[in-house]
Scaffold this active site. Structure first.
Site, short mmCIF file in Angstrom:
data_model
loop_
_atom_site.label_atom_id
_atom_site.label_comp_id
_atom_site.label_asym_id
_atom_site.label_seq_id
_atom_site.Cartn_x
_atom_site.Cartn_y
_atom_site.Cartn_z
N GLU A 155 -7.10 6.56 -12.84
CA GLU A 155 -5.82 6.14 -12.28
C GLU A 155 -4.85 5.77 -13.42
O GLU A 155 -3.68 6.15 -13.41
CB GLU A 155 -6.01 4.95 -11.34
CG GLU A 155 -4.70 4.43 -10.77
CD GLU A 155 -4.88 3.43 -9.64
OE1 GLU A 155 -6.04 3.13 -9.28
OE2 GLU A 155 -3.86 2.95 -9.12
N ILE A 163 0.83 -1.21 0.00
CA ILE A 163 0.00 0.00 0.00
C ILE A 163 0.87 1.27 0.00
O ILE A 163 1.61 1.53 0.95
CB ILE A 163 -0.99 -0.01 1.20
CG1 ILE A 163 -1.82 -1.30 1.16
CG2 ILE A 163 -1.88 1.24 1.19
CD1 ILE A 163 -2.52 -1.60 -0.17
C1 LIG Z 1 5.31 -0.33 -5.31
C2 LIG Z 1 3.89 -0.80 -5.34
C3 LIG Z 1 2.88 0.08 -4.99
C4 LIG Z 1 1.56 -0.36 -4.98
N1 LIG Z 1 0.57 0.48 -4.50
C5 LIG Z 1 -0.67 -0.03 -4.28
C6 LIG Z 1 -1.64 0.72 -3.57
O1 LIG Z 1 -1.41 1.86 -3.18
N2 LIG Z 1 -2.84 0.15 -3.32
C7 LIG Z 1 -3.15 -1.11 -3.75
O2 LIG Z 1 -4.26 -1.57 -3.49
N3 LIG Z 1 -2.25 -1.86 -4.42
C8 LIG Z 1 -1.01 -1.35 -4.69
N4 LIG Z 1 -0.07 -2.10 -5.34
C9 LIG Z 1 -0.44 -3.43 -5.79
C10 LIG Z 1 -0.48 -3.59 -7.31
O3 LIG Z 1 -1.57 -2.90 -7.86
C11 LIG Z 1 -0.49 -5.10 -7.63
O4 LIG Z 1 0.80 -5.59 -7.30
C12 LIG Z 1 -0.85 -5.40 -9.06
O5 LIG Z 1 -2.20 -5.11 -9.32
C13 LIG Z 1 -0.59 -6.87 -9.42
O6 LIG Z 1 -1.17 -7.73 -8.48
P1 LIG Z 1 -0.26 -8.91 -7.83
O7 LIG Z 1 0.99 -8.29 -7.34
O8 LIG Z 1 -1.09 -9.67 -6.88
O9 LIG Z 1 0.13 -9.83 -9.07
P2 LIG Z 1 -0.74 -11.05 -9.62
O10 LIG Z 1 -2.14 -10.62 -9.80
O11 LIG Z 1 -0.49 -12.25 -8.78
O12 LIG Z 1 -0.08 -11.27 -11.04
C14 LIG Z 1 1.08 -12.09 -11.26
C15 LIG Z 1 1.27 -12.21 -12.78
O13 LIG Z 1 0.12 -12.88 -13.34
C16 LIG Z 1 -0.41 -12.10 -14.39
N5 LIG Z 1 -1.87 -12.25 -14.46
C17 LIG Z 1 -2.76 -12.14 -13.44
N6 LIG Z 1 -4.01 -12.29 -13.91
C18 LIG Z 1 -3.90 -12.48 -15.25
C19 LIG Z 1 -4.83 -12.68 -16.32
N7 LIG Z 1 -6.14 -12.69 -16.09
N8 LIG Z 1 -4.35 -12.85 -17.58
C20 LIG Z 1 -3.01 -12.81 -17.82
N9 LIG Z 1 -2.09 -12.63 -16.86
C21 LIG Z 1 -2.52 -12.46 -15.60
C22 LIG Z 1 -0.05 -10.67 -14.04
O14 LIG Z 1 -0.09 -9.81 -15.18
C23 LIG Z 1 1.36 -10.84 -13.49
O15 LIG Z 1 2.28 -10.92 -14.56
C24 LIG Z 1 1.24 -1.67 -5.40
C25 LIG Z 1 2.28 -2.54 -5.80
C26 LIG Z 1 3.58 -2.12 -5.74
C27 LIG Z 1 4.66 -3.13 -6.08
#
Ligand SMILES: Cc1cc2nc3c(=O)[nH]c(=O)nc-3n(C[C@H](O)[C@H](O)[C@H](O)COP(=O)(O)OP(=O)(O)OC[C@H]3O[C@@H](n4cnc5c(N)ncnc54)[C@H](O)[C@@H]3O)c2cc1C
Length: 379
Positions: A242, A158
């Protein structure tokens, strides 16, 4: 390439914001990076000068500037100086609008003035350790207890996680419906609301990205945003803005990386001549120049469409996909053209490279952008 969508008042705003960054941000960047968080005081200074939620109504202390070009300028200027931790766009263009759009009159009156003054720093908490792209898979719950909601769960990654005074937390509100979600305004100091580590990251070193924990937090009924089951829709609705914000920063970041690379290759000599004179260098730079110009025109058009409420989620996803992939390419080639010095933290291109990587992941990954765009193509 000459940009055509800014008027005199936008240029004046840019000058003022650039001067603010020069005075209140640039001198502190190394210290913030070391600390892993920006100083709270800079939020107050930004508030004093009207840089937080300039779009908000004057009744709450805003300037009533309902024109996304002002947000675009702030994204661009922060990218230009490569400041990833002082996330005005997150506060001003992402979180603030949830309260303005879905908050009731009492919530707006209670929270917006402090948010605009920089006294109340915002964060939005959707992602969980086991659910990021697939938000419907989140496990946090809020149970209706009559006079309050009982919130349990944990969030990860976050942004503004440590500094935030008010966190918009998404939680499931109906076990029988995975899309039934509420957005809860969780305030600093509420019993059961705990913060975890300031997570160590590849880049964005001055940004406090943290874990948040909610253990039997009694959230007052008046801190629910909008409908208790409408949160998923609210999140999806806000993601277009966003993603446009990401696009604005990504093109500006690519431009900054190009400029840093140009400066370097003009000075650096190899085989008795500037690196800029090798055909490979010139061709790489020419490709970057072309792609950035094309991306800029597209992004500016998206901003104007958004001002007219005509930006679709699919086109916003195109903007994020194209510009953040481009940014990744430009910083990578920029490092390459710097040689070994490009791998040294003291060189801006190195920090730009590290900071850029997340752009293809947060606010929806590139793969999710492609899903959204292809869904619009009715495949
Ligand atoms: C520095 C940083 C700041 C952030 N800030 C915030 C914040 O302020 N608030 C907040 O809520 N979140 C925040 N996030 C979270 C960020 O939005 C998520 O990390 C992002 O949405 C990806 O989710 P995940 O990490 O769970 O990856 P996953 O969803 O587990 O994805 C892993 C891989 O699988 C792929 N994948 C997943 N689903 C599919 C699909 N349907 N088809 C094809 N490929 C797919 C993805 O593209 C990725 O390559 C932040 C993350 C970081 C690292």
């Amino acid at each position: 390439m000459q940009r055509i969508h800014f008027e005199t008042e936008h240029n004046l705003f840019r000058d003022a914001f650039r001067a603010f960054l020069g005075k209140e941000v640039l001198p502190h960047q190394d210290a913030w990076e070391e600390a892993g968080v920006v100083d709270r005081g800079v939020w107050l200074k930004a508030g004093e000068q009207g840089f937080l939620l300039p779009w908000a109504d004057e009744a709450y202390g805003g300037a009533g500037l309902k024109d996304f070009r002002y947000e675009q300028i702030m994204c661009e200027e922060l990218a230009r100086i490569n400041e990833p931790g002082f996330m005005i766009p997150l506060h001003s263009a992402l979180c603030g609008p949830y309260i303005a759009e879905y908050g009731n009159a009492e919530q707006k009156a209670r929270f917006l003035p402090g948010i605009i003054r920089g006294e109340t720093i915002l964060a939005v908490a959707m992602t969980e350790p086991s659910a990021g792209s697939d938000l419907a898979g989140m496990r946090s719950t809020a149970v209706d207890k009559g006079d309050h909601w009982l919130l349990n769960g944990s969030k990860v990654f976050i942004s503004n996680g440590l500094l935030a005074d008010l966190v918009i937390v998404a939680a499931k509100t109906d076990p029988s419906n995975p899309h039934a979600m509420g957005l809860f305004l969780v305030e600093r100091g509420m019993p059961g609301f705990e913060r975890g580590r300031n997570l160590k990251k590849l880049g964005m070193k001055s940004q406090d990205t943290a874990e948040l924990f909610f253990n039997d937090v009694r959230v007052p009924k008046e801190n629910l945003l909008g409908d208790a089951k409408g949160g998923f829709y609210y999140l999806m609705n806000m993601l277009a803005q966003e993603r446009l914000t990401n696009a604005c920063g990504a093109v500006a970041g690519a431009e900054a990386a190009l400029q840093a690379t140009l400066d370097y290759v003009r000075e650096r000599k190899a085989f008795g001549r500037p690196v800029a004179h090798f055909q490979n260098t010139r061709f790489k730079l020419a490709e970057m120049r072309t792609q950035i110009d094309v991306a800029q025109v597209f992004t500016d058009r998206c901003v104007m469409d958004h001002n007219q409420k005509k930006l679709s989620p699919e086109v916003a996803a195109e903007a994020k996909l194209f510009t953040t992939e481009l940014l990744g390419k430009v910083v990578d080639e920029g490092v390459q053209l710097h040689g070994g010095w490009g791998y040294m933290w003291e060189y801006p291109i190195c920090r730009m490279y590290a900071n850029a990587r997340i752009q293809r992941i947060f606010a929806g990954t590139s793969e999710i952008m492609k899903e959204i765009i292809s869904r619009g193509m009715k495949l």
